[in-house]
Design a protein around this motif. Sequence first.
Motif, mmCIF file in Angstrom:
data_model
loop_
_atom_site.group_PDB
_atom_site.id
_atom_site.type_symbol
_atom_site.label_atom_id
_atom_site.label_comp_id
_atom_site.label_asym_id
_atom_site.label_seq_id
_atom_site.Cartn_x
_atom_site.Cartn_y
_atom_site.Cartn_z
ATOM 1 N N ALA A 48 -8.268 -0.616 2.325
ATOM 2 C CA ALA A 48 -6.872 -0.507 2.755
ATOM 3 C C ALA A 48 -6.046 -1.705 2.310
ATOM 4 O O ALA A 48 -4.828 -1.587 2.103
ATOM 5 N N ASP A 49 -6.694 -2.856 2.154
ATOM 6 C CA ASP A 49 -5.956 -4.052 1.744
ATOM 7 C C ASP A 49 -5.452 -3.943 0.305
ATOM 8 O O ASP A 49 -4.472 -4.608 -0.060
ATOM 9 N N ILE A 50 -6.108 -3.132 -0.503
ATOM 10 C CA ILE A 50 -5.613 -2.937 -1.864
ATOM 11 C C ILE A 50 -4.234 -2.298 -1.822
ATOM 12 O O ILE A 50 -3.306 -2.715 -2.520
ATOM 13 N N ASP A 51 -4.078 -1.296 -0.945
ATOM 14 C CA ASP A 51 -2.768 -0.665 -0.796
ATOM 15 C C ASP A 51 -1.736 -1.656 -0.267
ATOM 16 O O ASP A 51 -0.570 -1.646 -0.681
ATOM 17 N N THR A 52 -2.156 -2.504 0.660
ATOM 18 C CA THR A 52 -1.257 -3.518 1.208
ATOM 19 C C THR A 52 -0.793 -4.467 0.111
ATOM 20 O O THR A 52 0.389 -4.826 0.028
ATOM 21 N N ALA A 53 -1.726 -4.877 -0.754
ATOM 22 C CA ALA A 53 -1.385 -5.790 -1.845
ATOM 23 C C ALA A 53 -0.459 -5.129 -2.856
ATOM 24 O O ALA A 53 0.471 -5.752 -3.371
ATOM 25 N N ILE A 54 -0.715 -3.868 -3.148
ATOM 26 C CA ILE A 54 0.154 -3.142 -4.081
ATOM 27 C C ILE A 54 1.572 -3.057 -3.531
ATOM 28 O O ILE A 54 2.555 -3.317 -4.244
ATOM 29 N N ALA A 55 1.691 -2.732 -2.257
ATOM 30 C CA ALA A 55 3.018 -2.631 -1.637
ATOM 31 C C ALA A 55 3.720 -3.975 -1.617
ATOM 32 O O ALA A 55 4.940 -4.057 -1.856
ATOM 33 N N ALA A 56 2.980 -5.042 -1.358
ATOM 34 C CA ALA A 56 3.587 -6.382 -1.316
ATOM 35 C C ALA A 56 4.120 -6.784 -2.683
ATOM 36 O O ALA A 56 5.201 -7.393 -2.796
ATOM 37 N N GLN A 57 3.382 -6.445 -3.729
ATOM 38 C CA GLN A 57 3.851 -6.774 -5.067
ATOM 39 C C GLN A 57 5.086 -5.956 -5.437
ATOM 40 O O GLN A 57 6.030 -6.475 -6.042
ATOM 41 N N ARG A 58 5.078 -4.693 -5.091
ATOM 42 C CA ARG A 58 6.242 -3.862 -5.386
ATOM 43 C C ARG A 58 7.475 -4.341 -4.625
ATOM 44 O O ARG A 58 8.601 -4.242 -5.120
ATOM 45 N N SER A 59 7.267 -4.874 -3.417
ATOM 46 C CA SER A 59 8.409 -5.375 -2.647
ATOM 47 C C SER A 59 9.065 -6.571 -3.322
ATOM 48 O O SER A 59 10.225 -6.879 -3.059
ATOM 49 N N LEU A 60 8.327 -7.243 -4.202
ATOM 50 C CA LEU A 60 8.861 -8.366 -4.974
ATOM 51 C C LEU A 60 9.458 -7.909 -6.305
ATOM 52 O O LEU A 60 9.924 -8.739 -7.095
#
Length: 237
Positions: A48-60
């Motif tokens: 699940a943390d992979i999805d969290t990391a992907i979302a965090a990068q997209r937010s930037l």
Amino acid sequence: MTDPLFEVIDATWPAASVRQAGGFLIREGRGGGSRVSAASLIGRLEEADIDTAIAAQRSLGQEPKFMLRPGEDALDAALADRGFEAFDPVVILTADLAALPREVPPVTAFAHWPPLAIAREIWAENGIGAERQAIIERARGPKAVVLGRTRDRAAGAAFVALHDRTAMLHALVVAPEFRRLGLGRAIMAEACRWAHDAGATRMALVVTKANAAALALYRDIGLQPVCAYHYRREARP
């Protein structure tokens, strides 16, 4: 355990900002390339943390990218299963400074700070634009620009910075028309001389595996490969 050389990379070629998202460190690169914008694992791998990391990068506003270091095979496989493609395999080379050349031919290279305008121009003309030059400004601790000269003109530049007694070289470029004249070797010698005087005991650098000419130069000087890593990103059409 992550190789301490990755700490040296982060300190001497720093992202604009970093934060944690799940078990990942998220780097804000601001256009400075993969090394300052890829996420890296800092905790136990959870899917699940992979999805969290992907979302965090997209937010930037960044393309999701991950750095895959030695021992991170499970993450590598998980990203491959998601269709993330591998790219930019690189090698970290290092050596004791005492074993590297520090004799600089007269009027060929000199270390200085802040960067001279001509060094900035050489970088800009050879793929080190404003976004990467901003990284150089962000680096803390001892640092220097090495300007290289040959045939009575400035023709090369590099950046070297120190962290925990290891000096790391970045952004070494030589203008195409002045290559194969020994300027890269002179720039390296001046970087080693500066690093020794600044208190470093080891020199390190990162180079892509595809850059055969640079790898040959660095190994000929005395640097040896000690570690390799690569990146993954969403597959492009």
